[in-house]
Design a protein around this motif. Structure first.
Motif, mmCIF file in Angstrom:
data_model
loop_
_atom_site.group_PDB
_atom_site.id
_atom_site.type_symbol
_atom_site.label_atom_id
_atom_site.label_comp_id
_atom_site.label_asym_id
_atom_site.label_seq_id
_atom_site.Cartn_x
_atom_site.Cartn_y
_atom_site.Cartn_z
ATOM 1 N N PRO A 93 -30.493 -22.309 -62.367
ATOM 2 C CA PRO A 93 -29.857 -21.748 -61.158
ATOM 3 C C PRO A 93 -29.320 -22.831 -60.220
ATOM 4 O O PRO A 93 -28.226 -22.685 -59.663
ATOM 5 C CB PRO A 93 -30.989 -20.949 -60.509
ATOM 6 C CG PRO A 93 -31.879 -20.573 -61.646
ATOM 7 C CD PRO A 93 -31.855 -21.753 -62.563
ATOM 8 N N ASN A 94 -30.083 -23.912 -60.067
ATOM 9 C CA ASN A 94 -29.614 -25.000 -59.199
ATOM 10 C C ASN A 94 -28.384 -25.693 -59.785
ATOM 11 O O ASN A 94 -27.456 -26.059 -59.064
ATOM 12 C CB ASN A 94 -30.738 -26.026 -58.978
ATOM 13 C CG ASN A 94 -31.868 -25.485 -58.135
ATOM 14 O OD1 ASN A 94 -31.662 -24.569 -57.331
ATOM 15 N ND2 ASN A 94 -33.061 -26.026 -58.319
ATOM 16 N N LEU A 95 -28.389 -25.882 -61.119
ATOM 17 C CA LEU A 95 -27.240 -26.492 -61.774
ATOM 18 C C LEU A 95 -25.985 -25.637 -61.575
ATOM 19 O O LEU A 95 -24.901 -26.152 -61.282
ATOM 20 C CB LEU A 95 -27.502 -26.644 -63.272
ATOM 21 C CG LEU A 95 -28.180 -27.916 -63.778
ATOM 22 C CD1 LEU A 95 -28.355 -27.829 -65.291
ATOM 23 C CD2 LEU A 95 -27.362 -29.154 -63.415
ATOM 24 N N LYS A 96 -26.129 -24.343 -61.738
ATOM 25 C CA LYS A 96 -24.982 -23.450 -61.601
ATOM 26 C C LYS A 96 -24.464 -23.429 -60.172
ATOM 27 O O LYS A 96 -23.256 -23.300 -59.936
ATOM 28 C CB LYS A 96 -25.376 -22.038 -62.053
ATOM 29 C CG LYS A 96 -25.667 -21.955 -63.552
ATOM 30 C CD LYS A 96 -26.189 -20.593 -63.966
ATOM 31 C CE LYS A 96 -25.117 -19.537 -63.936
ATOM 32 N NZ LYS A 96 -25.597 -18.247 -64.497
ATOM 33 N N ALA A 97 -25.371 -23.592 -59.218
ATOM 34 C CA ALA A 97 -24.952 -23.630 -57.810
ATOM 35 C C ALA A 97 -24.221 -24.928 -57.478
ATOM 36 O O ALA A 97 -23.257 -24.936 -56.705
ATOM 37 C CB ALA A 97 -26.167 -23.467 -56.905
ATOM 38 N N GLU A 98 -24.658 -26.039 -58.090
ATOM 39 C CA GLU A 98 -24.059 -27.334 -57.794
ATOM 40 C C GLU A 98 -22.771 -27.566 -58.565
ATOM 41 O O GLU A 98 -21.845 -28.220 -58.071
ATOM 42 C CB GLU A 98 -25.051 -28.458 -58.116
ATOM 43 C CG GLU A 98 -24.559 -29.830 -57.692
ATOM 44 C CD GLU A 98 -25.606 -30.921 -57.878
ATOM 45 O OE1 GLU A 98 -25.290 -32.093 -57.621
ATOM 46 O OE2 GLU A 98 -26.754 -30.579 -58.274
ATOM 47 N N TYR A 99 -22.709 -27.032 -59.801
ATOM 48 C CA TYR A 99 -21.532 -27.240 -60.653
ATOM 49 C C TYR A 99 -20.987 -25.897 -61.146
ATOM 50 O O TYR A 99 -20.927 -25.647 -62.364
ATOM 51 C CB TYR A 99 -21.900 -28.096 -61.867
ATOM 52 C CG TYR A 99 -22.508 -29.442 -61.554
ATOM 53 C CD1 TYR A 99 -21.709 -30.534 -61.250
ATOM 54 C CD2 TYR A 99 -23.893 -29.629 -61.601
ATOM 55 C CE1 TYR A 99 -22.253 -31.782 -60.987
ATOM 56 C CE2 TYR A 99 -24.462 -30.877 -61.334
ATOM 57 C CZ TYR A 99 -23.637 -31.939 -61.030
ATOM 58 O OH TYR A 99 -24.189 -33.171 -60.765
ATOM 59 N N PHE A 124 -19.710 -23.466 -65.389
ATOM 60 C CA PHE A 124 -20.421 -22.279 -65.864
ATOM 61 C C PHE A 124 -19.549 -21.047 -65.640
ATOM 62 O O PHE A 124 -19.750 -20.286 -64.695
ATOM 63 C CB PHE A 124 -21.758 -22.120 -65.135
ATOM 64 C CG PHE A 124 -22.719 -23.242 -65.366
ATOM 65 C CD1 PHE A 124 -23.552 -23.242 -66.472
ATOM 66 C CD2 PHE A 124 -22.768 -24.324 -64.487
ATOM 67 C CE1 PHE A 124 -24.446 -24.289 -66.693
ATOM 68 C CE2 PHE A 124 -23.650 -25.373 -64.703
ATOM 69 C CZ PHE A 124 -24.486 -25.362 -65.805
ATOM 70 N N PRO A 125 -18.541 -20.841 -66.488
ATOM 71 C CA PRO A 125 -17.638 -19.698 -66.307
ATOM 72 C C PRO A 125 -18.374 -18.374 -66.402
ATOM 73 O O PRO A 125 -19.384 -18.248 -67.108
ATOM 74 C CB PRO A 125 -16.626 -19.860 -67.448
ATOM 75 C CG PRO A 125 -17.320 -20.715 -68.462
ATOM 76 C CD PRO A 125 -18.214 -21.632 -67.685
ATOM 77 N N GLU A 126 -17.873 -17.391 -65.684
ATOM 78 C CA GLU A 126 -18.476 -16.061 -65.688
ATOM 79 C C GLU A 126 -18.334 -15.429 -67.073
ATOM 80 O O GLU A 126 -17.425 -15.741 -67.826
ATOM 81 C CB GLU A 126 -17.816 -15.184 -64.626
ATOM 82 C CG GLU A 126 -18.067 -15.647 -63.202
ATOM 83 C CD GLU A 126 -17.446 -14.707 -62.178
ATOM 84 O OE1 GLU A 126 -16.913 -13.659 -62.604
ATOM 85 O OE2 GLU A 126 -17.481 -15.035 -60.980
ATOM 86 N N GLY A 127 -19.247 -14.535 -67.362
ATOM 87 C CA GLY A 127 -19.188 -13.819 -68.629
ATOM 88 C C GLY A 127 -20.106 -14.378 -69.693
ATOM 89 O O GLY A 127 -20.187 -13.830 -70.791
ATOM 90 N N PHE A 128 -20.804 -15.466 -69.368
ATOM 91 C CA PHE A 128 -21.734 -16.068 -70.327
ATOM 92 C C PHE A 128 -23.166 -15.832 -69.861
ATOM 93 O O PHE A 128 -23.520 -16.132 -68.718
ATOM 94 C CB PHE A 128 -21.481 -17.574 -70.470
ATOM 95 C CG PHE A 128 -20.219 -17.911 -71.210
ATOM 96 C CD1 PHE A 128 -20.243 -18.159 -72.577
ATOM 97 C CD2 PHE A 128 -19.010 -17.963 -70.539
ATOM 98 C CE1 PHE A 128 -19.080 -18.465 -73.260
ATOM 99 C CE2 PHE A 128 -17.844 -18.275 -71.214
ATOM 100 C CZ PHE A 128 -17.871 -18.519 -72.580
ATOM 101 N N ASP A 129 -23.973 -15.318 -70.751
ATOM 102 C CA ASP A 129 -25.387 -15.114 -70.433
ATOM 103 C C ASP A 129 -26.082 -16.461 -70.306
ATOM 104 O O ASP A 129 -25.724 -17.434 -70.978
ATOM 105 C CB ASP A 129 -26.045 -14.297 -71.555
ATOM 106 C CG ASP A 129 -27.425 -13.796 -71.154
ATOM 107 O OD1 ASP A 129 -28.374 -14.607 -71.205
ATOM 108 O OD2 ASP A 129 -27.540 -12.615 -70.812
ATOM 109 N N ASP A 130 -27.084 -16.542 -69.433
ATOM 110 C CA ASP A 130 -27.833 -17.788 -69.248
ATOM 111 C C ASP A 130 -28.435 -18.289 -70.561
ATOM 112 O O ASP A 130 -28.678 -19.495 -70.721
ATOM 113 C CB ASP A 130 -28.946 -17.598 -68.216
ATOM 114 C CG ASP A 130 -28.406 -17.563 -66.797
ATOM 115 O OD1 ASP A 130 -27.189 -17.781 -66.617
ATOM 116 O OD2 ASP A 130 -29.192 -17.335 -65.854
#
Length: 320
Positions: free
Chosen positions: A52-58, A62-68
Protein backbone atom coordinates in the motif's frame (compact mmCIF):
# COMPACT_ATOMS: atom_id res chain seq x y z
CA UNK A 1 53.52 26.60 -49.45
CA UNK A 2 53.27 23.51 -47.28
CA UNK A 3 54.41 25.52 -44.26
CA UNK A 4 51.76 28.16 -44.97
CA UNK A 5 49.07 25.50 -45.26
CA UNK A 6 50.19 23.93 -41.98
CA UNK A 7 49.92 27.28 -40.19
CA UNK A 8 46.42 27.86 -41.57
CA UNK A 9 45.37 24.38 -40.49
CA UNK A 10 46.76 24.95 -36.98
CA UNK A 11 44.91 28.26 -36.65
CA UNK A 12 41.68 26.60 -37.79
CA UNK A 13 42.07 23.81 -35.22
CA UNK A 14 42.82 26.28 -32.43
CA UNK A 15 39.75 28.36 -33.30
CA UNK A 16 37.59 25.21 -33.43
CA UNK A 17 38.89 24.00 -30.07
CA UNK A 18 38.36 27.44 -28.53
CA UNK A 19 34.79 27.51 -29.81
CA UNK A 20 34.15 24.07 -28.42
CA UNK A 21 35.65 24.96 -25.07
CA UNK A 22 33.44 28.05 -24.85
CA UNK A 23 30.37 25.90 -25.36
CA UNK A 24 31.55 23.37 -22.78
CA UNK A 25 32.37 26.14 -20.30
CA UNK A 26 28.88 27.56 -20.73
CA UNK A 27 27.41 24.07 -20.30
CA UNK A 28 29.33 23.57 -17.06
CA UNK A 29 27.77 26.72 -15.60
CA UNK A 30 24.21 25.45 -16.03
CA UNK A 31 22.84 24.27 -12.68
CA UNK A 32 21.39 20.77 -12.86
CA UNK A 33 20.70 18.53 -9.89
CA UNK A 34 18.61 15.43 -10.43
CA UNK A 35 16.97 13.17 -7.91
CA UNK A 36 17.17 9.46 -8.65
CA UNK A 37 14.48 7.21 -7.25
CA UNK A 38 15.52 3.55 -7.11
CA UNK A 39 12.09 2.05 -7.63
CA UNK A 40 13.76 -1.26 -8.47
CA UNK A 41 15.20 -1.38 -4.96
CA UNK A 42 12.05 -0.10 -3.28
CA UNK A 43 9.92 -2.75 -4.99
CA UNK A 44 12.09 -5.84 -4.66
CA UNK A 45 13.21 -5.06 -1.11
CA UNK A 46 9.59 -4.64 -0.02
CA UNK A 47 7.30 -7.23 1.53
CA UNK A 48 3.60 -7.66 0.72
CA UNK A 49 2.61 -5.54 3.72
CA UNK A 50 4.58 -2.64 2.21
CA UNK A 51 2.57 -2.68 -1.01
CA UNK A 52 0.00 0.00 0.00
CA UNK A 53 2.81 2.44 0.80
CA UNK A 54 4.58 1.63 -2.48
CA UNK A 55 1.40 2.24 -4.46
CA UNK A 56 0.87 5.56 -2.68
CA UNK A 57 4.43 6.72 -3.36
CA UNK A 58 4.69 5.43 -6.95
CA UNK A 59 1.10 5.35 -8.27
CA UNK A 60 2.20 5.60 -11.93
CA UNK A 61 3.91 2.17 -11.66
CA UNK A 62 0.71 0.49 -10.52
CA UNK A 63 -1.94 0.91 -13.25
CA UNK A 64 -5.55 0.33 -12.31
CA UNK A 65 -7.16 -2.98 -13.13
CA UNK A 66 -4.45 -5.19 -11.64
CA UNK A 67 -5.11 -7.19 -8.50
CA UNK A 68 -2.53 -6.79 -5.72
CA UNK A 69 -1.78 -10.49 -6.14
CA UNK A 70 0.01 -9.63 -9.41
CA UNK A 71 2.49 -7.34 -7.64
CA UNK A 72 2.97 -9.66 -4.68
CA UNK A 73 3.71 -12.60 -6.96
CA UNK A 74 6.28 -10.49 -8.79
CA UNK A 75 7.94 -9.49 -5.49
CA UNK A 76 8.29 -13.11 -4.44
CA UNK A 77 9.01 -14.77 -7.81
CA UNK A 78 12.43 -16.41 -7.88
CA UNK A 79 13.22 -15.43 -11.48
CA UNK A 80 12.41 -11.79 -10.82
CA UNK A 81 14.45 -11.84 -7.62
CA UNK A 82 17.41 -13.38 -9.48
CA UNK A 83 17.21 -10.65 -12.09
CA UNK A 84 17.05 -8.03 -9.33
CA UNK A 85 20.18 -9.52 -7.74
CA UNK A 86 22.00 -9.18 -11.09
CA UNK A 87 20.90 -5.55 -11.37
CA UNK A 88 22.09 -4.87 -7.83
CA UNK A 89 25.45 -6.42 -8.61
CA UNK A 90 25.85 -4.13 -11.63
CA UNK A 91 24.27 -1.00 -10.12
CA UNK A 92 24.57 -1.13 -6.30
CA UNK A 93 25.12 2.62 -6.45
CA UNK A 94 23.89 4.91 -9.21
CA UNK A 95 26.18 7.86 -8.47
CA UNK A 96 28.33 7.64 -11.59
CA UNK A 97 25.33 7.30 -13.85
CA UNK A 98 23.54 10.17 -12.08
CA UNK A 99 26.51 12.45 -12.81
CA UNK A 100 26.43 11.41 -16.47
CA UNK A 101 22.69 12.10 -16.70
CA UNK A 102 23.16 15.49 -15.06
CA UNK A 103 25.90 16.35 -17.57
CA UNK A 104 23.63 15.26 -20.42
CA UNK A 105 20.82 17.50 -19.17
CA UNK A 106 23.21 20.42 -18.84
CA UNK A 107 23.88 20.03 -22.56
CA UNK A 108 20.17 19.66 -23.32
CA UNK A 109 19.39 22.80 -21.28
CA UNK A 110 22.12 24.69 -23.16
CA UNK A 111 20.53 23.94 -26.53
CA UNK A 112 16.92 23.81 -25.29
CA UNK A 113 16.55 26.10 -22.24
CA UNK A 114 12.90 25.10 -21.89
CA UNK A 115 13.88 21.49 -21.11
CA UNK A 116 12.09 20.17 -18.04
CA UNK A 117 14.45 18.52 -15.58
CA UNK A 118 12.94 15.14 -14.79
CA UNK A 119 12.72 13.01 -11.70
CA UNK A 120 14.72 9.90 -12.53
CA UNK A 121 13.35 6.44 -11.78
CA UNK A 122 15.28 3.21 -12.17
CA UNK A 123 13.11 0.16 -12.72
CA UNK A 124 13.26 -3.49 -13.68
CA UNK A 125 10.77 -3.98 -16.47
CA UNK A 126 9.67 -6.56 -18.98
CA UNK A 127 12.80 -6.40 -21.17
CA UNK A 128 11.13 -4.26 -23.80
CA UNK A 129 14.15 -3.22 -25.86
CA UNK A 130 12.07 -0.49 -27.52
CA UNK A 131 11.59 1.21 -24.14
CA UNK A 132 15.01 1.06 -22.48
CA UNK A 133 14.90 4.72 -21.43
CA UNK A 134 11.80 6.91 -21.53
CA UNK A 135 11.77 10.70 -21.10
CA UNK A 136 8.18 11.81 -20.62
CA UNK A 137 6.92 15.06 -19.14
CA UNK A 138 8.72 15.39 -15.81
CA UNK A 139 9.95 11.80 -15.56
CA UNK A 140 12.89 9.81 -16.89
CA UNK A 141 12.46 6.04 -16.51
CA UNK A 142 15.45 3.77 -17.04
CA UNK A 143 14.99 0.00 -17.33
CA UNK A 144 18.18 -1.30 -15.73
CA UNK A 145 17.55 -4.91 -16.75
CA UNK A 146 18.55 -3.88 -20.28
CA UNK A 147 21.95 -2.43 -19.33
CA UNK A 148 23.60 -5.42 -17.67
CA UNK A 149 26.09 -6.32 -20.42
CA UNK A 150 25.35 -8.36 -23.52
CA UNK A 151 26.46 -11.72 -22.11
CA UNK A 152 24.33 -12.02 -18.97
CA UNK A 153 22.38 -15.25 -18.74
CA UNK A 154 18.98 -13.54 -18.72
CA UNK A 155 19.18 -12.40 -22.33
CA UNK A 156 17.77 -14.57 -25.10
CA UNK A 157 17.85 -11.83 -27.72
CA UNK A 158 19.85 -12.03 -30.97
CA UNK A 159 23.38 -10.63 -30.97
CA UNK A 160 22.55 -7.45 -32.90
CA UNK A 161 20.18 -6.43 -30.09
CA UNK A 162 22.27 -7.70 -27.16
CA UNK A 163 25.31 -5.70 -28.28
CA UNK A 164 23.52 -2.55 -27.09
CA UNK A 165 22.47 -3.91 -23.69
CA UNK A 166 25.56 -2.24 -22.27
CA UNK A 167 25.86 0.63 -19.82
CA UNK A 168 27.53 2.78 -22.50
CA UNK A 169 24.23 2.93 -24.39
CA UNK A 170 22.25 4.46 -21.52
CA UNK A 171 22.92 8.12 -22.41
CA UNK A 172 22.34 7.67 -26.17
CA UNK A 173 19.05 5.91 -25.39
CA UNK A 174 17.94 8.82 -23.21
CA UNK A 175 18.68 11.25 -26.05
CA UNK A 176 16.69 9.08 -28.48
CA UNK A 177 13.63 9.37 -26.24
CA UNK A 178 14.17 13.10 -25.68
CA UNK A 179 14.58 13.73 -29.42
CA UNK A 180 11.08 12.44 -30.12
CA UNK A 181 9.79 15.64 -28.51
CA UNK A 182 12.05 17.93 -30.52
CA UNK A 183 12.10 16.45 -34.03
CA UNK A 184 8.84 16.48 -35.99
CA UNK A 185 8.04 13.10 -37.55
CA UNK A 186 8.53 12.77 -41.31
CA UNK A 187 5.80 14.43 -43.36
CA UNK A 188 5.97 11.64 -45.94
CA UNK A 189 7.15 8.04 -46.06
CA UNK A 190 10.02 8.39 -48.50
CA UNK A 191 13.33 6.77 -47.66
CA UNK A 192 15.00 10.21 -47.68
CA UNK A 193 12.58 11.56 -45.07
CA UNK A 194 13.24 8.59 -42.80
CA UNK A 195 17.00 8.98 -43.30
CA UNK A 196 16.94 12.70 -42.47
CA UNK A 197 14.73 12.18 -39.42
CA UNK A 198 17.26 9.82 -37.85
CA UNK A 199 20.13 11.93 -39.14
CA UNK A 200 18.75 14.84 -37.11
CA UNK A 201 18.55 12.66 -34.00
CA UNK A 202 22.13 11.49 -34.44
CA UNK A 203 23.36 15.03 -35.05
CA UNK A 204 21.70 16.05 -31.79
CA UNK A 205 23.75 13.32 -30.11
CA UNK A 206 26.88 14.88 -31.63
CA UNK A 207 26.14 18.04 -29.66
CA UNK A 208 24.86 16.72 -26.34
CA UNK A 209 27.09 13.64 -26.06
CA UNK A 210 30.51 15.09 -26.97
CA UNK A 211 32.37 12.35 -25.09
CA UNK A 212 30.66 9.46 -26.84
CA UNK A 213 31.98 7.78 -29.95
CA UNK A 214 30.02 7.61 -33.20
CA UNK A 215 29.61 3.89 -32.60
CA UNK A 216 27.95 4.53 -29.25
CA UNK A 217 25.69 7.26 -30.61
CA UNK A 218 24.19 5.02 -33.28
CA UNK A 219 24.58 1.72 -31.42
CA UNK A 220 27.11 0.04 -33.71
CA UNK A 221 30.19 -1.96 -32.95
CA UNK A 222 33.28 0.13 -33.90
CA UNK A 223 34.08 -2.09 -36.88
CA UNK A 224 30.63 -1.39 -38.34
CA UNK A 225 31.31 2.35 -38.27
CA UNK A 226 34.49 1.59 -40.19
CA UNK A 227 32.49 -0.47 -42.70
CA UNK A 228 30.11 2.45 -43.30
CA UNK A 229 32.96 4.89 -43.75
CA UNK A 230 34.74 2.61 -46.21
CA UNK A 231 31.56 1.94 -48.18
CA UNK A 232 29.86 5.35 -47.98
CA UNK A 233 30.17 6.16 -51.69
CA UNK A 234 29.00 2.66 -52.64
CA UNK A 235 25.91 2.89 -50.39
CA UNK A 236 25.06 6.31 -51.81
CA UNK A 237 25.52 5.18 -55.41
CA UNK A 238 23.24 2.21 -54.73
CA UNK A 239 20.50 4.49 -53.35
CA UNK A 240 20.79 6.80 -56.37
CA UNK A 241 21.02 4.13 -59.07
CA UNK A 242 18.07 2.21 -57.62
CA UNK A 243 15.97 5.41 -57.35
CA UNK A 244 15.35 4.77 -53.66
CA UNK A 245 15.64 8.25 -52.10
CA UNK A 246 12.17 9.46 -53.04
CA UNK A 247 10.52 6.05 -53.06
CA UNK A 248 7.66 5.43 -50.62
CA UNK A 249 8.02 1.65 -50.79
CA UNK A 250 7.18 0.55 -47.25
CA UNK A 251 9.72 -2.27 -47.46
CA UNK A 252 12.65 0.16 -47.56
CA UNK A 253 12.41 0.96 -43.86
CA UNK A 254 13.02 -2.66 -42.94
CA UNK A 255 15.87 -2.84 -45.43
CA UNK A 256 17.76 0.30 -44.42
CA UNK A 257 16.22 2.12 -41.42
CA UNK A 258 14.84 -0.22 -38.78
CA UNK A 259 16.73 -2.36 -36.28
CA UNK A 260 18.16 -5.38 -38.08
CA UNK A 261 21.25 -7.60 -37.99
CA UNK A 262 22.32 -6.22 -41.39
CA UNK A 263 21.07 -3.99 -44.19
CA UNK A 264 19.44 -5.56 -47.22
CA UNK A 265 20.98 -4.58 -50.52
CA UNK A 266 20.25 -8.16 -51.66
CA UNK A 267 23.93 -8.49 -52.55
CA UNK A 268 26.92 -10.40 -51.20
CA UNK A 269 27.89 -7.46 -48.96
CA UNK A 270 24.72 -7.75 -46.87
CA UNK A 271 26.19 -9.94 -44.14
CA UNK A 272 29.15 -7.57 -43.71
CA UNK A 273 26.95 -4.51 -43.34
CA UNK A 274 25.31 -3.23 -40.16
CA UNK A 275 21.57 -2.64 -40.03
CA UNK A 276 20.23 0.90 -40.39
CA UNK A 277 22.75 2.19 -42.93
CA UNK A 278 20.04 4.62 -44.06
CA UNK A 279 20.20 6.25 -40.65
CA UNK A 280 23.97 6.53 -40.91
CA UNK A 281 23.82 8.15 -44.36
CA UNK A 282 21.12 10.52 -43.09
CA UNK A 283 23.51 11.50 -40.30
CA UNK A 284 26.23 12.38 -42.80
CA UNK A 285 23.76 14.46 -44.81
CA UNK A 286 22.72 16.45 -41.74
CA UNK A 287 26.34 16.93 -40.71
CA UNK A 288 27.10 18.25 -44.20
CA UNK A 289 24.11 20.59 -44.04
CA UNK A 290 25.20 22.09 -40.71
CA UNK A 291 28.75 22.56 -42.02
CA UNK A 292 27.54 24.39 -45.11
CA UNK A 293 24.68 26.51 -43.74
CA UNK A 294 24.22 29.09 -41.00
CA UNK A 295 21.10 27.65 -39.41
CA UNK A 296 20.25 27.22 -35.73
CA UNK A 297 19.86 23.73 -34.34
CA UNK A 298 16.20 24.35 -33.59
CA UNK A 299 15.44 25.53 -37.13
CA UNK A 300 17.35 22.62 -38.64
CA UNK A 301 15.37 20.10 -36.62
CA UNK A 302 12.14 21.52 -38.05
CA UNK A 303 13.29 21.62 -41.67
CA UNK A 304 11.70 19.65 -44.46
CA UNK A 305 13.88 16.69 -45.42
CA UNK A 306 13.99 17.50 -49.13
CA UNK A 307 15.00 21.11 -48.54
CA UNK A 308 17.65 20.10 -46.04
CA UNK A 309 19.06 17.53 -48.44
CA UNK A 310 19.17 19.97 -51.35
CA UNK A 311 21.04 22.55 -49.26
CA UNK A 312 23.37 20.06 -47.61
CA UNK A 313 25.86 19.85 -50.52
CA UNK A 314 26.40 16.30 -49.35
CA UNK A 315 29.03 14.34 -51.22
CA UNK A 316 30.00 10.90 -49.96
CA UNK A 317 33.66 10.31 -49.33
CA UNK A 318 35.15 8.32 -52.18
CA UNK A 319 36.51 4.86 -51.54
CA UNK A 320 40.28 4.80 -51.51
Amino acid sequence: MKKYFAIITLVFLLVSCDKKSKVEKAVEEIPVALKVNRFDQAFFEASPKDLPNLKAEYPFFFPEGFDDKVWIEKMQNKDWKDLYAEVQKKYPDFGKQTSEIEDLFKHLKYYFPETVLPRVYTVIGEMDYNSKAIYANDKLIIALELYLGKDVKFYTFPEYLRQNFEERQMMPDIVTSYAMRKIPPPTDKTLLSEMIYYGKELYLKDLVLPNHTDAEKIGYLPEKITWCQENESYIWRFFIEEDLLFSSDSRLANRFINLAPFSKFFLEIDNESPGRVGQWIGWQIVRSFMENNEVSLQDMLKMDAKELFEKSKYKPKKNE
